[in-house]
Design a protein around this motif. Structure first.
Motif, PDB file in Angstrom:
ATOM      1  N   ILE A  13       0.846  -1.200   0.000  1.00 53.41           N
ATOM      2  CA  ILE A  13       0.000   0.000   0.000  1.00 53.41           C
ATOM      3  C   ILE A  13       0.878   1.247   0.000  1.00 53.41           C
ATOM      4  CG2 ILE A  13      -1.761   1.296   1.275  1.00 53.41           C
ATOM      5  CD1 ILE A  13      -2.643  -1.361   2.508  1.00 53.41           C
ATOM      6  N   PHE A  14       1.862   1.255   0.877  1.00 53.33           N
ATOM      7  CA  PHE A  14       2.691   2.450   1.036  1.00 53.33           C
ATOM      8  C   PHE A  14       3.722   2.585  -0.085  1.00 53.33           C
ATOM      9  CE2 PHE A  14       1.357   0.942   5.243  1.00 53.33           C
ATOM     10  CZ  PHE A  14       0.534   2.000   5.578  1.00 53.33           C
ATOM     11  N   ILE A  15       4.177   1.461  -0.649  1.00 49.64           N
ATOM     12  CA  ILE A  15       5.065   1.527  -1.809  1.00 49.64           C
ATOM     13  C   ILE A  15       4.307   2.084  -3.015  1.00 49.64           C
ATOM     14  CG2 ILE A  15       6.327   0.109  -3.486  1.00 49.64           C
ATOM     15  CD1 ILE A  15       7.158  -1.696  -1.151  1.00 49.64           C
ATOM     16  N   SER A  16       3.067   1.656  -3.189  1.00 47.10           N
ATOM     17  CA  SER A  16       2.231   2.180  -4.285  1.00 47.10           C
ATOM     18  C   SER A  16       1.950   3.663  -4.097  1.00 47.10           C
ATOM     19  CB  SER A  16       0.910   1.412  -4.356  1.00 47.10           C
ATOM     20  OG  SER A  16       1.129   0.037  -4.517  1.00 47.10           O
ATOM     21  N   LEU A  17       1.711   4.059  -2.850  1.00 46.74           N
ATOM     22  CA  LEU A  17       1.467   5.468  -2.536  1.00 46.74           C
ATOM     23  C   LEU A  17       2.702   6.309  -2.853  1.00 46.74           C
ATOM     24  CD1 LEU A  17      -0.708   7.326  -1.157  1.00 46.74           C
ATOM     25  CD2 LEU A  17       0.518   6.930   0.981  1.00 46.74           C
ATOM     26  N   PHE A  18       3.867   5.814  -2.454  1.00 47.41           N
ATOM     27  CA  PHE A  18       5.131   6.500  -2.743  1.00 47.41           C
ATOM     28  C   PHE A  18       5.340   6.640  -4.245  1.00 47.41           C
ATOM     29  CE2 PHE A  18       9.595   5.984  -3.935  1.00 47.41           C
ATOM     30  CZ  PHE A  18      10.177   7.066  -3.309  1.00 47.41           C
ATOM     31  N   SER A  19       5.084   5.565  -4.993  1.00 50.49           N
ATOM     32  CA  SER A  19       5.292   5.586  -6.446  1.00 50.49           C
ATOM     33  C   SER A  19       4.365   6.579  -7.129  1.00 50.49           C
ATOM     34  CB  SER A  19       5.070   4.185  -7.029  1.00 50.49           C
ATOM     35  OG  SER A  19       5.886   3.232  -6.398  1.00 50.49           O
ATOM     36  N   LEU A  20       3.088   6.585  -6.728  1.00 52.57           N
ATOM     37  CA  LEU A  20       2.114   7.497  -7.336  1.00 52.57           C
ATOM     38  C   LEU A  20       2.501   8.957  -7.126  1.00 52.57           C
ATOM     39  CD1 LEU A  20      -0.708   7.989  -8.665  1.00 52.57           C
ATOM     40  CD2 LEU A  20      -1.646   7.980  -6.355  1.00 52.57           C
ATOM     41  N   ILE A  21       2.844   9.308  -5.885  1.00 48.83           N
ATOM     42  CA  ILE A  21       3.205  10.695  -5.573  1.00 48.83           C
ATOM     43  C   ILE A  21       4.513  11.086  -6.248  1.00 48.83           C
ATOM     44  CG2 ILE A  21       3.770  12.292  -3.694  1.00 48.83           C
ATOM     45  CD1 ILE A  21       1.947  10.606  -1.886  1.00 48.83           C
ATOM     46  N   LEU A  22       5.484  10.160  -6.262  1.00 48.46           N
ATOM     47  CA  LEU A  22       6.784  10.446  -6.877  1.00 48.46           C
ATOM     48  C   LEU A  22       6.642  10.732  -8.368  1.00 48.46           C
ATOM     49  CD1 LEU A  22       9.904  10.507  -6.545  1.00 48.46           C
ATOM     50  CD2 LEU A  22       9.895   8.083  -7.150  1.00 48.46           C
ATOM     51  N   PHE A  23       5.881   9.894  -9.084  1.00 52.23           N
ATOM     52  CA  PHE A  23       5.695  10.094 -10.525  1.00 52.23           C
ATOM     53  C   PHE A  23       5.000  11.425 -10.802  1.00 52.23           C
ATOM     54  CE2 PHE A  23       5.933   5.295 -11.122  1.00 52.23           C
ATOM     55  CZ  PHE A  23       7.190   5.355 -11.698  1.00 52.23           C
ATOM     56  N   ASN A  24       3.979  11.739 -10.008  1.00 51.33           N
ATOM     57  CA  ASN A  24       3.238  12.978 -10.241  1.00 51.33           C
ATOM     58  C   ASN A  24       4.072  14.211  -9.906  1.00 51.33           C
ATOM     59  OD1 ASN A  24       0.248  12.606 -11.038  1.00 51.33           O
ATOM     60  ND2 ASN A  24       0.630  10.970  -9.590  1.00 51.33           N
ATOM     61  N   ASN A  25       4.888  14.118  -8.857  1.00 50.51           N
ATOM     62  CA  ASN A  25       5.770  15.236  -8.516  1.00 50.51           C
ATOM     63  C   ASN A  25       6.781  15.510  -9.638  1.00 50.51           C
ATOM     64  OD1 ASN A  25       4.463  15.435  -6.104  1.00 50.51           O
ATOM     65  ND2 ASN A  25       6.128  14.651  -4.850  1.00 50.51           N
ATOM     66  N   PHE A  26       7.354  14.438 -10.187  1.00 47.05           N
ATOM     67  CA  PHE A  26       8.346  14.598 -11.241  1.00 47.05           C
ATOM     68  C   PHE A  26       7.721  15.085 -12.537  1.00 47.05           C
ATOM     69  CE2 PHE A  26      11.764  12.209  -9.034  1.00 47.05           C
ATOM     70  CZ  PHE A  26      12.793  13.065  -9.353  1.00 47.05           C
TER      71      PHE A  26
END
Length: 225
Positions: free
Chosen positions: A73-86
């Motif tokens: 759950i938290f790895i997916s959350l990290f990935s989603l936010i990271l991609f959108n930030n970049f």
């Protein structure tokens, strides 16, 4: 036409009066390396190493009593936010993480799920969190109020922290970029160097803020398990 400084963050592209800017949230899916390649690329190996490192860290934060697969759950959350930030650092791409609509949508359901699970399954454990160990009896009512308020504002602080950090960097880049046409060539070269340095800083902020969001969500969940 930009009516105010924050208009650069407003959704503008639309088809049949439906905002299309939010579709940029799903562009990150195209960057996820295919899991079924016969020969994984370097990008695939690097991303797998990042995910394994995050899995180990989140597993340590959650403790041995956590459920299997909870770190996903938290790895997916990290990935989603990271991609959108970049993605927001690229020109003409809508930064969805600079809006409370997205960040609060991520934070509030997570916090509600943790609270509902904790109060139903571990009621006594949740009550003990309201009074820190070693608190004098006279201060207990005040500590209960303080801890309750701090618990309630958690999703708001998670959402506002991410949104404010994304808006601050983008506003600074926009303000400096708008002064370019009126500057001389010497000052313009200095401005370009400053913009590049700020872009590097924003890239670091994009990683740090996605990591902070995921880690704090993990810590909040570890309190109710």
């Amino acid at each position: 036409m930009m009516t105010n400084l924050f208009s650069v963050f407003d959704p503008s592209s639309s088809i049949f009066n439906l905002s299309m800017n939010w579709l940029s949230t799903f562009i990150g899916l195209l960057m996820i390396p295919p899991m079924y390649w016969f020969m994984p690329s370097r990008y695939h190996i690097i991303w797998n190493n990042i995910l394994l490192t995050l899995h180990k860290e989140f597993k340590t934060l959650l403790g041995n009593s956590s459920y299997k697969g909870m770190t996903l759950i938290f790895i997916s959350l990290f990935s989603l936010i990271l991609f959108n930030n970049f993605l927001g650092l690229f020109p003409y791409i809508f930064t969805s993480t600079s809006h409370l609509v997205l960040t609060l949508t991520l934070a509030l359901p997570l916090w509600l799920a943790f609270m509902i699970y904790g109060w139903i399954n571990h009621t006594q454990h949740m009550f003990t969190h309201l009074v820190p160990q070693g608190t004098p009896a006279i201060l207990m009512p005040f500590m209960v109020c303080i801890e309750t308020i701090s618990n309630i504002i958690r999703p708001g602080t998670l959402a506002v922290r991410l949104t404010a950090n994304m808006i601050a960097g983008h506003l600074l880049l926009t303000l400096l970029g708008n002064t370019g046409p009126s500057l001389s060539s010497v000052i313009l070269s200095l401005l370009l160097i400053t913009q590049i340095l700020l872009l590097i800083l924003e890239s670091a902020v994009a990683i740090i803020q996605s990591y902070v969001f995921a880690v704090l969500s993990t810590l909040y969940s570890s309190e109710v398990i």
